[in-house]
Design an enzyme around this catalytic site. Sequence first.
Site, PDB file in Angstrom:
ATOM      1  N   HIS A 259       0.805  -1.215   0.000  1.00 40.62           N
ATOM      2  CA  HIS A 259       0.000   0.000   0.000  1.00 40.62           C
ATOM      3  C   HIS A 259       0.840   1.267   0.000  1.00 40.62           C
ATOM      4  O   HIS A 259       0.294   2.362  -0.068  1.00 40.62           O
ATOM      5  CB  HIS A 259      -0.917   0.008   1.217  1.00 40.62           C
ATOM      6  CG  HIS A 259      -0.178  -0.003   2.529  1.00 40.62           C
ATOM      7  ND1 HIS A 259       0.603  -1.061   2.924  1.00 40.62           N
ATOM      8  CD2 HIS A 259      -0.090   0.913   3.515  1.00 40.62           C
ATOM      9  CE1 HIS A 259       1.120  -0.807   4.107  1.00 40.62           C
ATOM     10  NE2 HIS A 259       0.733   0.385   4.488  1.00 40.62           N
ATOM     11  N   CYS A 260       2.177   1.151   0.062  1.00 38.39           N
ATOM     12  CA  CYS A 260       3.003   2.360   0.175  1.00 38.39           C
ATOM     13  C   CYS A 260       4.066   2.495  -0.909  1.00 38.39           C
ATOM     14  O   CYS A 260       4.110   3.498  -1.611  1.00 38.39           O
ATOM     15  CB  CYS A 260       3.689   2.397   1.548  1.00 38.39           C
ATOM     16  SG  CYS A 260       2.600   2.888   2.901  1.00 38.39           S
ATOM     17  N   LEU A 261       4.939   1.495  -1.040  1.00 33.25           N
ATOM     18  CA  LEU A 261       6.124   1.670  -1.882  1.00 33.25           C
ATOM     19  C   LEU A 261       5.816   2.039  -3.330  1.00 33.25           C
ATOM     20  O   LEU A 261       6.492   2.889  -3.902  1.00 33.25           O
ATOM     21  CB  LEU A 261       6.995   0.409  -1.842  1.00 33.25           C
ATOM     22  CG  LEU A 261       7.709   0.119  -0.525  1.00 33.25           C
ATOM     23  CD1 LEU A 261       8.740  -0.976  -0.719  1.00 33.25           C
ATOM     24  CD2 LEU A 261       8.374   1.353   0.049  1.00 33.25           C
TER      25      LEU A 261
END
Length: 419
Positions: A259-261
């Site tokens: 969900h971030c990188l």
Amino acid sequence: MSEIGIIGAGYVGVPLAETFAKAGHNVLLVEVQQGRVDQLNRGESYVEDVPSETLKELVDAGKVRATTDYDELRGVEAILLALPTPLSAQREPDLSTVVDATRGVAERLQKGQLIVLESTTYPGTTRERLQPILEESGMRAGVDFHLAFSPERVDPGREDWTTKTTPKVVGGITDECTRRAVELYESAIDTVLPLSSPEAAELTKLLENIFRSVNIALVNELAQLCDRMDLDVWEIVDAAATKPFGFMRFEPGPGLGGHCLPVDPFYLSWKARQYDFYTEFIELAGKVNQNMPYFCRSLISQALNHGRELSLKGSKVLILGVSYKPNVRDTRESPALKLIELLRNAGAEVAYHDPFVPELAEQGLSSVALDPAEHDCVVIVTAHSAIDYGQVVEQAPLVVDLRTATGRNGRVDGKVWKL
């Protein structure tokens, strides 16, 4: 202890609820999906980091409950927003879910409440987007209510660092906002670090993930070069990692997931353009990582061609592992999804096996039994620990190992191909 409201009962919200509940707080989880609410209120967890046994104990004790009703937030002392912040189709920040939730909070905001955004976002979001919406209530941030940003640092499936033990950074609109937020988190989390502003906390979160993105892009680019030079990138990474200083190990792979990188670099690049600044280094890393599924498709095609004298079109390809990381069910931004699309577009017959992901609804696929011999090629995309990769190599006619799950050695008699 006080009652805390958490909006968003996902990979961030549920572990947060567990952590605060174990510290003695009563926690109200607000979730738009009624099915999730019903599950939570039965004590059934759908998040790996919180066992159902633990959740049920907290629910039965009245420490955790879930609802779809925002009106119940009127009685809580603090409201934490733990909602997704994806990218739009144009690769720009999509804050619609956070903004909608903030409007729901503003309509019910009570004097003295603390509001904290935990969602990953660009610097300025808390002050420029949330604060004006909340102040439509007629109350002022830092005077009538408190507003801060404290980014989540969740790594699903990790056991050595939890929500409780991972240090928390906090930045408030005012010093008093920061103090109130720090006080709340210190009641449940081991280490809390106050920062000078929400912008500092927002950029801290982006830096953490962009650091990984850039370094993974470096080894991904090196992997492509090693392929042309007929060198083993894994041998080189292993050798470099023996240096006890000045080097940090990162490994190549089929692309970034989670969900971030894959998202965070674009959040910062978008914001930087407002200041006539172009984060070329960061954007280049994003391009390299986004290209990896394409490179992996070419590697699979080459392996089929040279290893079995088959073309990709018409070949039966089994994708082994589709979650974005080992031993979790999370498929958000998983490179396996893009690879499946690319292989299908090239005419391959694609199936997948993943003990954690029974269905890929958008792809119209369900996990099949692990029978390597039934496929022309098995591609290891996510290396789940429960799978016997020695048996996979023994039974499969051809293996493309994108994670070195089959060992560090190079290609084996043309049967095992590695990234």
